[in-house]
Design an enzyme around this catalytic site. Structure first.
Site, short mmCIF file in Angstrom:
data_model
loop_
_atom_site.label_atom_id
_atom_site.label_comp_id
_atom_site.label_asym_id
_atom_site.label_seq_id
_atom_site.Cartn_x
_atom_site.Cartn_y
_atom_site.Cartn_z
CE1 TYR A 147 1.32 -7.07 10.81
CE2 TYR A 147 2.86 -5.58 9.74
CZ TYR A 147 1.71 -5.79 10.47
OH TYR A 147 0.95 -4.71 10.87
CG ASP A 245 4.29 -7.61 1.72
OD1 ASP A 245 4.77 -6.52 1.38
OD2 ASP A 245 3.68 -7.79 2.79
CE LYS A 273 7.88 -1.38 7.22
NZ LYS A 273 7.23 -2.67 7.17
C1 LIG Z 1 5.72 -3.03 7.33
C2 LIG Z 1 5.14 -4.08 6.49
C3 LIG Z 1 3.80 -4.07 6.10
C4 LIG Z 1 2.82 -3.07 6.64
O1 LIG Z 1 3.11 -1.77 6.26
P1 LIG Z 1 2.48 -0.56 7.10
O2 LIG Z 1 2.92 0.65 6.36
O3 LIG Z 1 3.02 -0.68 8.48
O4 LIG Z 1 1.00 -0.73 7.08
C5 LIG Z 1 3.36 -5.03 5.20
N1 LIG Z 1 4.21 -5.97 4.74
C6 LIG Z 1 5.49 -6.03 5.10
C7 LIG Z 1 6.38 -7.07 4.53
C8 LIG Z 1 6.00 -5.10 6.01
O5 LIG Z 1 7.28 -5.19 6.39
#
Ligand SMILES: *Cc1c(COP(=O)(O)O)cnc(C)c1O
Length: 439
Positions: A147, A245, A273
């Site tokens: 994701y 990511d 995060k």
């Molecule tokens: C949480 C997450 C996102 C999206 O971040 P948001 O701040 O919710 O838009 C993208 N990539 C990874 C790996 C994530 O865990």
């Protein structure tokens, strides 16, 4: 099973549903896959959440990762309050942005320059735009089960069979927007090679591969070393940029994210995060020659009214500095994660319930599954009904796990061994109640 009183949360949820679709501002919060009513949270304190009915929960979600120091950490709280007093936002540069940029650059090897945004979604979306501009190619490769936020071209599911251009995984995403996204299988280099070949034949060439080096959005499923190293080699061979990511794993799996587990470096890295310490911050960074293509230095447009906002930067800055200072923190959090998952595993063994567990630093995952989970298809074979019952049982005993089998759990610095032992005692009681299910 005796139940906690959830009367206020039930009312709050009903009221929310009148004015907010599904009553929530992000779908997983609605508890749809585990059933029941989501507790509405009144406040948090250290390792605990307190809901509107006064119930107290041990919180293994920690806002889905950001709160590595737990709720209401004094240092972060103070920094935020000091910053708030100076003004919430200026839409003009501040030295805080430079300070946080320098911290990240000092920690993450391949990041030479960085830009801040307000979410992980924006970070990955912008990194992909940049990769396309740099390479002059249009196709991208992502992995099933990874994701990267909710931007259109990343909301893609695999077509039937391997190596196809993806289909929109949500209504409202035009086929046109996903026709440049190829979907490969996680931990499977051959599927990546097939995607590259397909793009060379039918597409516009692959600009980048985006991957969660430690996947946390299909449950916790780390890359195998040969896979990530092979991916780096494939990218180099074909002039493709590799985007790591690390929105979830960055400053979470270790201080430098996936880098203490793999030797692999991305051309671009995305963060979110933990980098905001609980405030809305995302970031993307990498080699200067790529980053300098960004406007206003280069021609690739990217902007944000609240990007790099001082309050958010202050929270991020204190968080990263605290993490850097405490050289033992990841080891300690990993110890707690292992105590929890190994404890769960041996309890499940007693009750003959198959369980797979995984730990990477302060991240943990467990699947009710009799086989090791290496990719999304494996994860889907987990017993989600068993998970739902376990989740509900634990919630009733004051333990708040992520409301889906396909999420990662988080340890925070406010937790200790005694707390984990208490959780395991409660898990034994819950497993005793539910173990006959499905036999
Ligand atoms: C949480 C997450 C996102 C999206 O971040 P948001 O701040 O919710 O838009 C993208 N990539 C990874 C790996 C994530 O865990």
């Amino acid at each position: 099973m005796e139940s906690l009183n959830h009367l206020n949360s039930v009312n709050d949820f009903n009221e929310a549903k009148q004015v907010i679709p599904g009553g929530v501002n992000s779908p997983v919060r609605a508890f749809k896959s585990v059933g029941g009513t989501p507790p509405f949270i009144a406040n948090g304190r250290g390792a605990y959440l307190i809901d509107e009915d006064g119930n107290r929960y041990i919180d293994f979600v920690q806002s889905w990762g950001p709160l590595i120091f737990g709720h209401c950490d004094k240092d972060i709280e103070e920094a935020v309050i000091e910053s708030v007093k100076k003004g919430l936002s200026f839409g003009a540069p501040t030295t805080l942005e430079t300070a946080l940029a320098k911290e990240v650059i000092s920690i993450v090897e391949e990041v030479e320059k960085i830009r801040f945004v307000s979410s992980g979604t924006e970070a990955t979306m912008s990194a992909i735009r940049l990769a396309r501009a740099f390479s002059g190619r249009e196709d991208i490769i992502k992995f099933e089960g990874c994701y990267h936020g909710h931007s259109d071209s990343l909301l893609v599911s695999a077509g039937s069979g391997m190596a196809t251009f993806g289909n929109p995984s949500s209504p409202g995403v035009p086929q046109d927007f996903t026709q440049h996204t190829l979907v490969a299988q996680y931990n499977d280099l051959a599927s990546v090679e097939s995607c590259i070949t397909l793009s060379q034949k039918q597409g516009k060439g692959v600009a980048c591969v985006i991957v969660e080096p430690i996947a946390g959005n299909m449950g916790l499923v780390p890359s195998e070393v040969e896979f990530l190293e092979g991916l780096r080699m494939l990218c180099d061979k074909h002039g493709i940029l590799l985007i790591l990511d690390e929105v979830m794993s960055g400053f979470r799996a270790s201080l430098c994210g996936s880098q203490s587990f793999y030797k692999v470096r991305g051309d671009l890295v995305t963060f979110g995060k933990v980098i905001g310490g609980g405030m809305p911050v995302g970031a993307f960074g990498g080699r200067a020659e790529i980053m300098d293509l960004l406007s206003p230095k280069g021609a690739v447009y990217q902007a944000g009214t609240l990007s790099g906002n001082p309050v958010a930067m202050s929270a991020g800055l204190v968080s990263l500095r605290k993490l850097k200072e405490d050289s033992k923190i990841y080891e300690r959090l990993e110890g707690l994660a292992l105590k929890l998952t190994q404890g769960l595993k041996s309890l499940c063994a007693e009750f003959q319930i198959p369980l797979q567990t995984c730990v990477r630093g302060s991240m943990f995952g467990f699947f009710f599954n009799d086989k090791k989970v290496r990719n999304f298809q494996d994860a889907l074979k987990s017993n989600t009904e068993m998970f739902a019952r376990f989740h509900q049982g634990m919630l009733n005993k004051g333990v708040y796990f992520a409301a889906s089998q396909f999420e990662t759990g988080f340890i925070c610095a406010a937790m200790n061994e005694e707390l984990i032992e208490g959780v395991l005692e409660r898990a034994r009681e819950v497993l005793l109640e539910i173990h006959t299910y499905g036999k």
